[in-house]
Design an enzyme around this catalytic site. Structure first.
Site, PDB file in Angstrom:
ATOM      1  N   TYR A 100       0.568  -1.108  -0.108  1.00 48.08           N
ATOM      2  CA  TYR A 100       0.315  -0.049   0.000  1.00 48.08           C
ATOM      3  C   TYR A 100       0.834   1.573  -0.222  1.00 48.08           C
ATOM      4  O   TYR A 100       0.417   1.951  -1.199  1.00 48.08           O
ATOM      5  CB  TYR A 100      -0.809   0.211   0.628  1.00 48.08           C
ATOM      6  CG  TYR A 100      -1.948   1.756   0.824  1.00 48.08           C
ATOM      7  CD1 TYR A 100      -2.757   1.374  -0.485  1.00 48.08           C
ATOM      8  CD2 TYR A 100      -2.151   2.566   1.770  1.00 48.08           C
ATOM      9  CE1 TYR A 100      -3.813   2.389  -0.132  1.00 48.08           C
ATOM     10  CE2 TYR A 100      -2.556   3.554   1.772  1.00 48.08           C
ATOM     11  CZ  TYR A 100      -3.616   3.175   0.873  1.00 48.08           C
ATOM     12  OH  TYR A 100      -3.811   4.685   0.243  1.00 48.08           O
ATOM     13  N   LYS A 143      10.878 -15.805  -0.923  1.00 49.71           N
ATOM     14  CA  LYS A 143       9.832 -16.784  -1.826  1.00 49.71           C
ATOM     15  C   LYS A 143       9.102 -15.938  -3.189  1.00 49.71           C
ATOM     16  O   LYS A 143       9.364 -14.950  -3.368  1.00 49.71           O
ATOM     17  CB  LYS A 143       9.137 -17.262  -0.690  1.00 49.71           C
ATOM     18  CG  LYS A 143       6.626 -17.186  -1.211  1.00 49.71           C
ATOM     19  CD  LYS A 143       6.048 -16.739  -0.269  1.00 49.71           C
ATOM     20  CE  LYS A 143       5.312 -17.877  -0.925  1.00 49.71           C
ATOM     21  NZ  LYS A 143       3.731 -17.592   0.605  1.00 49.71           N
TER      22      LYS A 143
END
Length: 295
Positions: A109, A163
């Site tokens: 965000y 990841k």
């Protein structure tokens, strides 16, 4: 400081009907995972609905996972935040309750620059002594860890892995080329396990493993043993179910699947703003699970 090779489950957080955490069921889910070969428990990630947990609930879930796992496999705690100070606090608390490692998503965000990403991760890594896995998932966060930034971060002793859920195989190839031997790479997409393994990856952090832990473990293990055809066969065989588990916003479908399977796997509802699966998706998922588990 490598954490694991193989399949780590991004485990759901089970809730009771009143939306409190169901710790008895969490223990059952962890036991099911370990019995079926899962190589690590990733607790309080996106699939674990960490964004709807209070800080105390999050740390309690991590502590419970550490207790239930009892050192049989590593417990990796999601402690990412878009507030660096908050990320530090959660990470230190997770380390204090016994987490073996941390999973840190990029700041969402409010976002930041690549320089800001480096500084964010650097100060968090310096605040703890346990290893950290970076988590790159631009579709969720609007942020992308570029290969050059990952390379720079790999120079920090306890940043040990990434990841990768960008879905950009070309970027992952560049990452693998630049960070070879410096960062372990885990697939963050269940439908791309083999492509990332073929580029030198060492495993997957898997949503589908909540439902098919043995298959996800075997998929990686076979590849790392050199049985690429066996691994490919599993990847392709699991693909329809994997796709179905992403027919709606994660973890709505995977929790629905666990509830369809029932018994000790039932995981209760999702917390708002996540809602229930649409009826046509529920029917499709039920039929697919029935076909898959009755073969």
């Amino acid at each position: 400081m490598a954490l694991f090779k193989g399949s780590g489950v991004a485990i759901v957080t089970p809730f009771k009907e009143d939306l409190t955490v169901d710790y008895d069921r969490l223990e059952s889910l962890i036991q099911f995972q370990i019995e079926n070969g899962t190589d690590a428990i990733i607790i309080c990630g996106t699939t674990g609905e960490a964004s709807t947990l209070t800080d105390d609930e999050q740390i309690d879930c991590i502590a419970a996972a550490v207790k239930y796992t009892n050192k049989r496999v590593p417990v990796i705690a999601g402690t990412g935040s878009n507030d660096t100070r908050h990320g530090i606090s959660l990470s230190q608390r997770a380390e204090a309750v016994g987490a073996d490692g941390l999973l840190h998503v990029t700041p969402y965000y409010n976002k930041t620059s690549q320089k800001g990403l480096y500084e964010h991760y650097k100060v968090i890594a310096e605040s703890v002594s346990i290893p950290i896995i970076l988590y790159n998932v631009p579709s969720r966060t609007g942020m992308n860890i570029l290969p050059d930034t990952a390379l720079k971060l790999s120079e920090i002793d306890n940043i040990v892995a990434i990841k990768e859920a960008s879905g950009n195989i070309a970027q992952v190839a560049e990452l693998a080329q630049k960070c070879a031997g410096k960062l372990d790479i885990y697939s963050g997409n269940d439908d791309q396990v083999l492509p990332l393994l073929s580029l030198g990856g060492v495993g997957v952090i898997s949503v589908a493993a909540n439902v098919i832990p043995k298959e996800m473990h075997d998929m990686v293990a076979l590849y790392l043993e050199g049985n690429h055809q066996g691994s490919l066969a599993l990847q392709l065989d699991c693909l329809p179910l994997i796709n179905a588990l992403f027919c709606d916003v994660n973890p709505i479908p995977v929790k629905s699947a666990l509830n369809i399977l029932g018994g000790d796997l039932s995981s209760g509802p999702c917390r708002a703003p996540l809602t229930t699966l649409e009826p046509h998706h529920q029917e499709m998922l039920t039929n697919l699970l029935n076909q898959y588990f009755k073969r």
